[in-house]
Design a protein around this motif. Sequence first.
Motif, short mmCIF file in Angstrom:
data_model
loop_
_atom_site.label_atom_id
_atom_site.label_comp_id
_atom_site.label_asym_id
_atom_site.label_seq_id
_atom_site.Cartn_x
_atom_site.Cartn_y
_atom_site.Cartn_z
N ASP A 184 39.98 50.27 125.13
CA ASP A 184 38.54 50.04 124.96
C ASP A 184 38.29 49.80 123.47
OD1 ASP A 184 35.86 49.84 125.31
OD2 ASP A 184 35.51 52.01 125.49
N LYS A 185 38.15 48.55 123.11
CA LYS A 185 37.99 48.20 121.71
C LYS A 185 37.18 46.91 121.62
CE LYS A 185 42.58 45.96 121.77
NZ LYS A 185 42.11 44.57 121.67
N ILE A 186 37.02 46.41 120.42
CA ILE A 186 36.28 45.17 120.21
C ILE A 186 37.04 44.01 120.86
CG2 ILE A 186 35.44 43.54 118.49
CD1 ILE A 186 35.02 45.88 116.60
N GLU A 187 36.32 43.25 121.69
CA GLU A 187 36.92 42.13 122.41
C GLU A 187 36.08 40.87 122.22
OE1 GLU A 187 39.75 42.35 123.78
OE2 GLU A 187 40.08 44.44 124.44
N THR A 188 36.68 39.76 122.53
CA THR A 188 35.98 38.47 122.54
C THR A 188 35.61 38.12 123.97
OG1 THR A 188 37.23 37.72 120.61
CG2 THR A 188 36.13 36.03 121.94
N ALA A 189 34.39 37.64 124.17
CA ALA A 189 33.94 37.28 125.52
C ALA A 189 34.81 36.15 126.06
CB ALA A 189 32.48 36.87 125.50
N VAL A 190 35.23 36.30 127.34
CA VAL A 190 36.16 35.33 127.93
C VAL A 190 35.52 34.50 129.04
CG1 VAL A 190 38.12 36.80 127.38
CG2 VAL A 190 36.98 37.06 129.58
N PHE A 191 34.25 34.80 129.39
CA PHE A 191 33.64 34.09 130.52
C PHE A 191 32.13 34.20 130.37
CE2 PHE A 191 32.15 33.81 134.96
CZ PHE A 191 32.79 32.64 135.36
N THR A 192 31.41 33.27 131.00
CA THR A 192 29.95 33.29 130.98
C THR A 192 29.42 33.23 132.40
OG1 THR A 192 29.86 32.20 128.83
CG2 THR A 192 27.87 32.14 130.19
N PHE A 193 28.58 34.23 132.77
CA PHE A 193 27.85 34.20 134.02
C PHE A 193 26.47 33.61 133.73
CE2 PHE A 193 30.92 37.54 134.98
CZ PHE A 193 31.34 37.16 136.26
N SER A 194 26.07 32.61 134.56
CA SER A 194 24.80 31.93 134.33
C SER A 194 24.21 31.53 135.67
CB SER A 194 25.03 30.69 133.45
OG SER A 194 25.85 29.75 134.13
N GLU A 195 23.15 30.75 135.62
CA GLU A 195 22.52 30.27 136.84
C GLU A 195 23.48 29.43 137.67
OE1 GLU A 195 17.97 29.45 136.33
OE2 GLU A 195 19.01 28.72 134.54
N ASP A 196 24.55 28.96 137.05
CA ASP A 196 25.50 28.11 137.78
C ASP A 196 26.37 28.92 138.73
OD1 ASP A 196 24.52 25.95 136.39
OD2 ASP A 196 26.04 26.10 134.79
N ASN A 197 26.59 30.21 138.43
CA ASN A 197 27.50 30.98 139.29
C ASN A 197 26.92 32.31 139.76
OD1 ASN A 197 27.70 32.52 136.92
ND2 ASN A 197 29.49 31.34 136.24
N ILE A 198 25.68 32.68 139.35
CA ILE A 198 25.02 33.89 139.86
C ILE A 198 24.19 33.49 141.08
CG2 ILE A 198 23.35 35.72 139.38
CD1 ILE A 198 24.12 35.55 136.46
N VAL A 199 24.42 34.17 142.19
CA VAL A 199 23.70 33.83 143.43
C VAL A 199 23.06 35.10 143.99
CG1 VAL A 199 25.18 31.87 144.00
CG2 VAL A 199 25.79 34.16 144.80
N GLY A 200 21.92 34.93 144.65
CA GLY A 200 21.25 36.05 145.31
C GLY A 200 20.54 36.98 144.35
N THR A 201 20.06 38.10 144.91
CA THR A 201 19.33 39.11 144.13
C THR A 201 20.28 39.89 143.24
OG1 THR A 201 17.74 39.36 145.92
CG2 THR A 201 17.84 41.13 144.31
N TRP A 202 19.82 40.25 142.04
CA TRP A 202 20.63 41.07 141.15
C TRP A 202 19.81 42.20 140.56
CZ3 TRP A 202 20.85 39.52 135.53
CH2 TRP A 202 19.88 38.53 135.21
N ASN A 203 20.50 43.26 140.19
CA ASN A 203 19.85 44.48 139.72
C ASN A 203 20.20 44.75 138.26
OD1 ASN A 203 18.85 45.00 142.29
ND2 ASN A 203 20.66 46.20 142.86
#
Length: 935
Positions: free
Chosen positions: A303-322
Amino acid sequence: MAVTLVTAVVGSAVTSAVTGVVAGVIGAGAVATVIGATAGAVVAGAVSGALTDTPDLANETVEATASGLLINKASNNASIPVIYGTRRVGGTRVFMEVSGADNKYLHIVLAVGEGEIHSFTQYYLNDIAYNDARFNNKVTITPHTGADDQTVDTGLSGAVSNWTSNHRLRGTAYLYVKLEFDQDAFPSGLPTITADVKGVKVYDPRTSTTAWSDNPALCIRDYLTNERYGRGIPASQIDDTSFTASANYCDENVTIGGVSKKRYSCDGVVNTQSGSMVILKKLLTSCRGFLIFTGGKYKLVLDKIETAVFTFSEDNIVGTWNIGLGNKQVQYNRINANFFNPLRQWQPDIAVVDSPTLRTQDNGLLLEKAIELPFTSDIDRAKMIATVNLNQSRQQMTVEFNSTIEALRCEVGDVVYVKHPTPSWDTLNGGSGKKFRVIKIRIQNTDEVKVSLLEYDANAYDFGTIAVTDTSPNANLPDLTTVVAPSNLTATESLYDTIGSAGVKVRVDLNWTASADVFVKEYNVEWKLSSDSTYNVLTTTRSTSARLDDVDPLLHDFRVRAVNTIGVSSDYLTLSNFTVAGLTTPPENVQNLSFISLGGYAHLSWDLANDLDVRVGGNVRFRHSSLTNNANWSSSTDIGTAVAGHNTNAVLPLLAGSYMAKFVDSTGNESTGVSTFISTSVPNIVPMNQVVTSTQNPNFTGNKTNLIAVDNLLKFEADTLWDSFVGNFDTWGYIDAMGGTDLSGTYEFDNYIDLGSVFTSRVTGQIVFTAFTSGDTIDARTNYMDTWADFDNVPNDINCDLYIASTNDDPASSPTWTDWAKFVVADTRARALKFKLTAKSGDPTHQINITGLNVSVDFPDRVQGQRGLQTGTGAVNVTYDSPFKITPSLGITIVDMHSNDNLVITNESATGFTIGVQHGASYHDHEFNYVARGY
């Protein structure tokens, strides 16, 4: 797309990397099963892993395991621990035998841990280094590191017959210890033997070599792959790329505590009897890591400083989210890290990280958490880990949503962006989105992927500047020829219940503050009466308290002194003229007296007496006054029977007025001060009808014995008559005080009450009186006013009681009366009643003035009736089964009565009535019902 805000949906994940390991079973089709410091529940057969917080392990804390690591125990089948890094440990005695003349030598084999270890670096006997001068020529220790080809210790096999060449303990690190008997060297008997150990050798994929290392990544890899004490996982299933990267990160130097040192180290002991998940969770705390089983291999991620490897957006988020928000249950402003401190003899220690700034943000509320770091042995590293945990606890936002199958490009533990306009995250980080860490991935039966994310902030890993810790306290060795005396000697008096029939006795508990001398072995305690010249020995004790039982109520002196290990004593610390009140102390007042009216009775309850001599051998006394305001104990009468002092409730007759209670101890002392009382003005919920009252005041014309009626007052008669006084009138003093008054008297009412017939009735008596001490004037008092208990000096030993007798006969003839019975309120069935009063005093100077005396007789309402009677062709007489005192109210119902019928009722009385139904000049027969209500 709908967004639902749910507070703390996965709030427990806030302490990711505090502790941890897998809590579950790896599923056959698992994409990512997590084992780690941030790991939590993983369902058996799950298709994906979960990165959540894990609960603390009962009985697995640093404190709970501390003592077991530094002791010697005897066993033939105890588990052998695994030592990683550097650690001080005890061991298991697997062999003991004596040899030499008079059994002079003791031979011990102490199994320490799994082999092969690197080395033993130091040995201790009772925490004293074995090469201390006191052990010269008395101790020989031969180490064995536990190699698989280990040979027998020839020194041991040559000294005793039961240790042969077959006893090699291959694969077990052990010590052969030879002790020569010496009472001065070993005054407490068999010593506890411990050793500083550099633990097992581990494989390093970076160099393809096996050697000692305290690198957490290498130690975790060793436990996973070791076939003897670990999980026995093939090396082909280990992702050595991730372990290499993690090992390098652990070996990086950072500046903490003013010193440059490796970021993480692993120093501790594995209890192989614990479950593998428990063991892995503990190991992972040393490097804030977690394991992922992915692609058929175990991967270690820190558990340390990391670089983001992926992006979740309107292109791949579906349905209701909390979106979940954190709360104070998982948000902290102080963390206490428990670890083993080698600078404190490897005892448990606490590294505290506290943030007043965060506490101010939390409105001054202390939000505290304790974490366990059983494989961390450096206070600065413990503070560094705790600081990052504290920072991460402020990043509590969680997100959960369904995504397309594209989400499987991520792994649990990855840092990703969430870029979405609904929560306005599409503009953050230069339009890249908000960062989160993946904590759970699950494939749904809809071919969608449910993703759970935890808020990520690289700033959380900045542990700042950790101050240097002073770990070397100054030495301050005392002089054995002088002993510091104890201080703060105090005595406390209490009561105790003796065994058998001796009752309650008095004891004195002595307490003092221990001597500041570290070599004090015990204390001598003595006592005497203050009037005596010689002290008595009470006890010799190693504690800082003593007890003297069965103490008399006198002045006492106590003293205590300290004695060190070589017999030198300190000066006495003395407590003089301690007053023991004993059983003469009045009990406390009754507390929280409460009242409930139920079923014609007063149900009283109160708090249990604090005084033991009330609970044992004492009682609770009750009095009643007809007043509902300003009632007092001295002008009230006893009601009911006193109950045992261990009770907290009683049932008494129900009367209007005030109820009072006092505790009475086993020697007769009553509560002092204002009595606790309550009032009621509802004597009964049953309707009553007053029939007759016999009032004796103000003339009191009844028959008096030792009582006189003067000026509308009924009082005790003087026991010395006027004619018996001699001497001059001027020498008599106060006439009221001359000779005092009688101590008891009776008054019989001037007449009985005749009810005319046998009836059920309720009889209620009322006495109004005051008590005083005759001749008590201010001029007659010689003590200081501050010592007066009361200006009025009202006596409490005067009591008045009413008695009743009854008969079913005509009282004007020759009736037979019942015996006298004491009452306050009574239900009777009789024709006639007679009454008397008794008065008692405990002192001839204690006088009573009775101003009111009466008895009321009440009849309760009652109803009787009948159904299905016939009037006949004339008038019919109806007689009540039980006659009333007066003519009751009468209700009649006629069945099938015609419009020209006329109901005729005559001769109504207390015993019955006459009824008929007249039609014209004649009577007709009709069915009827009646109800009579009266008393």
